[in-house]
Design a protein around this motif. Sequence first.
Motif, PDB file in Angstrom:
ATOM      1  N   ARG A 225      25.009 -12.414 -33.182  1.00 47.54           N
ATOM      2  CA  ARG A 225      25.098 -11.366 -34.202  1.00 47.54           C
ATOM      3  C   ARG A 225      26.226 -10.388 -33.887  1.00 47.54           C
ATOM      4  O   ARG A 225      26.804  -9.782 -34.783  1.00 47.54           O
ATOM      5  CB  ARG A 225      23.771 -10.614 -34.313  1.00 47.54           C
ATOM      6  CG  ARG A 225      22.662 -11.420 -34.969  1.00 47.54           C
ATOM      7  CD  ARG A 225      21.488 -10.543 -35.349  1.00 47.54           C
ATOM      8  NE  ARG A 225      20.846  -9.935 -34.193  1.00 47.54           N
ATOM      9  CZ  ARG A 225      19.844 -10.484 -33.521  1.00 47.54           C
ATOM     10  NH1 ARG A 225      19.377 -11.688 -33.883  1.00 47.54           N
ATOM     11  NH2 ARG A 225      19.294  -9.863 -32.492  1.00 47.54           N
ATOM     12  N   GLU A 226      26.522 -10.219 -32.602  1.00 43.53           N
ATOM     13  CA  GLU A 226      27.591  -9.310 -32.188  1.00 43.53           C
ATOM     14  C   GLU A 226      28.960  -9.977 -32.213  1.00 43.53           C
ATOM     15  O   GLU A 226      29.965  -9.368 -31.828  1.00 43.53           O
ATOM     16  CB  GLU A 226      27.301  -8.788 -30.776  1.00 43.53           C
ATOM     17  CG  GLU A 226      26.050  -7.932 -30.675  1.00 43.53           C
ATOM     18  CD  GLU A 226      25.722  -7.561 -29.240  1.00 43.53           C
ATOM     19  OE1 GLU A 226      26.574  -7.800 -28.362  1.00 43.53           O
ATOM     20  OE2 GLU A 226      24.626  -7.043 -29.002  1.00 43.53           O
ATOM     21  N   ASP A 332      16.828  -7.956 -25.793  1.00 49.16           N
ATOM     22  CA  ASP A 332      18.010  -7.148 -26.078  1.00 49.16           C
ATOM     23  C   ASP A 332      18.722  -6.748 -24.788  1.00 49.16           C
ATOM     24  O   ASP A 332      19.957  -6.779 -24.709  1.00 49.16           O
ATOM     25  CB  ASP A 332      17.617  -5.898 -26.871  1.00 49.16           C
ATOM     26  CG  ASP A 332      17.189  -6.219 -28.296  1.00 49.16           C
ATOM     27  OD1 ASP A 332      17.621  -7.265 -28.816  1.00 49.16           O
ATOM     28  OD2 ASP A 332      16.405  -5.448 -28.873  1.00 49.16           O
ATOM     29  N   ARG A 336      22.479  -7.693 -23.507  1.00 52.83           N
ATOM     30  CA  ARG A 336      23.481  -6.732 -23.037  1.00 52.83           C
ATOM     31  C   ARG A 336      24.039  -7.137 -21.674  1.00 52.83           C
ATOM     32  O   ARG A 336      25.236  -6.996 -21.409  1.00 52.83           O
ATOM     33  CB  ARG A 336      22.866  -5.323 -22.970  1.00 52.83           C
ATOM     34  CG  ARG A 336      22.604  -4.706 -24.331  1.00 52.83           C
ATOM     35  CD  ARG A 336      22.331  -3.213 -24.221  1.00 52.83           C
ATOM     36  NE  ARG A 336      21.093  -2.927 -23.502  1.00 52.83           N
ATOM     37  CZ  ARG A 336      19.898  -2.839 -24.090  1.00 52.83           C
ATOM     38  NH1 ARG A 336      19.780  -3.080 -25.402  1.00 52.83           N
ATOM     39  NH2 ARG A 336      18.828  -2.554 -23.389  1.00 52.83           N
ATOM     40  N   ARG A 339      26.410  -9.955 -22.199  1.00 54.53           N
ATOM     41  CA  ARG A 339      27.663  -9.447 -22.756  1.00 54.53           C
ATOM     42  C   ARG A 339      28.523  -8.829 -21.663  1.00 54.53           C
ATOM     43  O   ARG A 339      29.753  -9.021 -21.630  1.00 54.53           O
ATOM     44  CB  ARG A 339      27.389  -8.421 -23.854  1.00 54.53           C
ATOM     45  CG  ARG A 339      28.668  -7.909 -24.531  1.00 54.53           C
ATOM     46  CD  ARG A 339      28.375  -6.976 -25.687  1.00 54.53           C
ATOM     47  NE  ARG A 339      27.766  -5.736 -25.218  1.00 54.53           N
ATOM     48  CZ  ARG A 339      26.565  -5.304 -25.579  1.00 54.53           C
ATOM     49  NH1 ARG A 339      25.817  -6.025 -26.406  1.00 54.53           N
ATOM     50  NH2 ARG A 339      26.090  -4.166 -25.109  1.00 54.53           N
TER      51      ARG A 339
END
Length: 382
Positions: A225-226, A332, A336, A339
């Motif tokens: 989604r990012e 989530d 992170r 990422r």
Amino acid sequence: MTDDDRAPYLLVHPGWELFGSDRMLLESARALRERDERVVVAVPQRGPLVGELQAIGVEVLIPPMFVLRKSSLHPRNWLRSARDAVRGIAASVAIVRRLRPRALYVSTIVLPSWPLIGRLSRVPTVTHVHEAEASASRLVNLALYAPHLASHRIIANSRFTLQTVGAVLPVLGRRATVILNGVASPDDVEPPRARIDRLRIGYVGRLSHRKGPDAAVEALAALRREGIDAELRLVGAVFAGNEGFDRELRERAAALGVEDRVAYLGFRSDIWPLLAEIDVLVVPSRQDESFGNTAVEGILAARPVVASDIPGLREAVGPYGSATFVTPGDADELARALRAVNEGWDLRRAAAIGDRDAARERFAPDAYRRAVATFLGSLPQA
């Protein structure tokens, strides 16, 4: 059986695959075989572990065996558990009487009858504790640990395990010695890629809610989604009776639109080719782990590891800069962390390469084998 009529070391184990505790049983057997001891191993059924044991000259028995699962404690299962216990105890007594072993090594706490049989048969008995759930109810832990009061000595696979056992039964903790797992790795591993185009995320382990592969799927969807190009490779399988989880996992990936980015590779006895192909390993367990074998394998493969922040995993890989810890079950936060690995790849890659050598020394299988063989060889004979 062989023509060797020496009193053997009898090792009993509830598994037959090649997951963490199975591999440690194999290393313990190898430790004794390297000292030219006669070794007999009893397991409840055939599987990959049996062939590995036979290849190193171990005699393998496959008797009826009572294994104490948490489900065994539920009232609806009491009748079946009682039947299995009677059959298992009868077979255990017959084996001990026939072999008259030099020592009895009980691998994991879910074999409750063997320590008592060893004690009553005047056989030096050791339980190797691989399970530690500090978050479990005291009653459940008491039911699991109490039978091992009959063992003369205890091996704990980590300080966390020792602390958990000692909190439930202090007398058991006082009998325990910590021997960290030995984790084998290839002499040379493929270094991490210098540049990442699509982030390759790997997961190795049981496919179950407790182990958290669904959190890895959720994290993958969050990365997509990012706008971060990523894929997930799952190595492992569900245990018998939990097939519904596999179906739910696939359905969730489809619902999140990432089914084409999730590869289900099944159980692999050799996980090193998979680790060579990924960029980062996730260990997203939701519940306590007594020792993080899989996380250690990630470090030994020179790959950054993102693991749940639970004591056993932190003890195993906390000293390494290439390891990151996240809240268990928080997809989530896992996303992170992944990422951050992707964005800071040069530093993470360098740290992972440097951490491998330190981990190889700390978790050297030959050091584990020496410690186990010395420990078992020092047991006083009845």
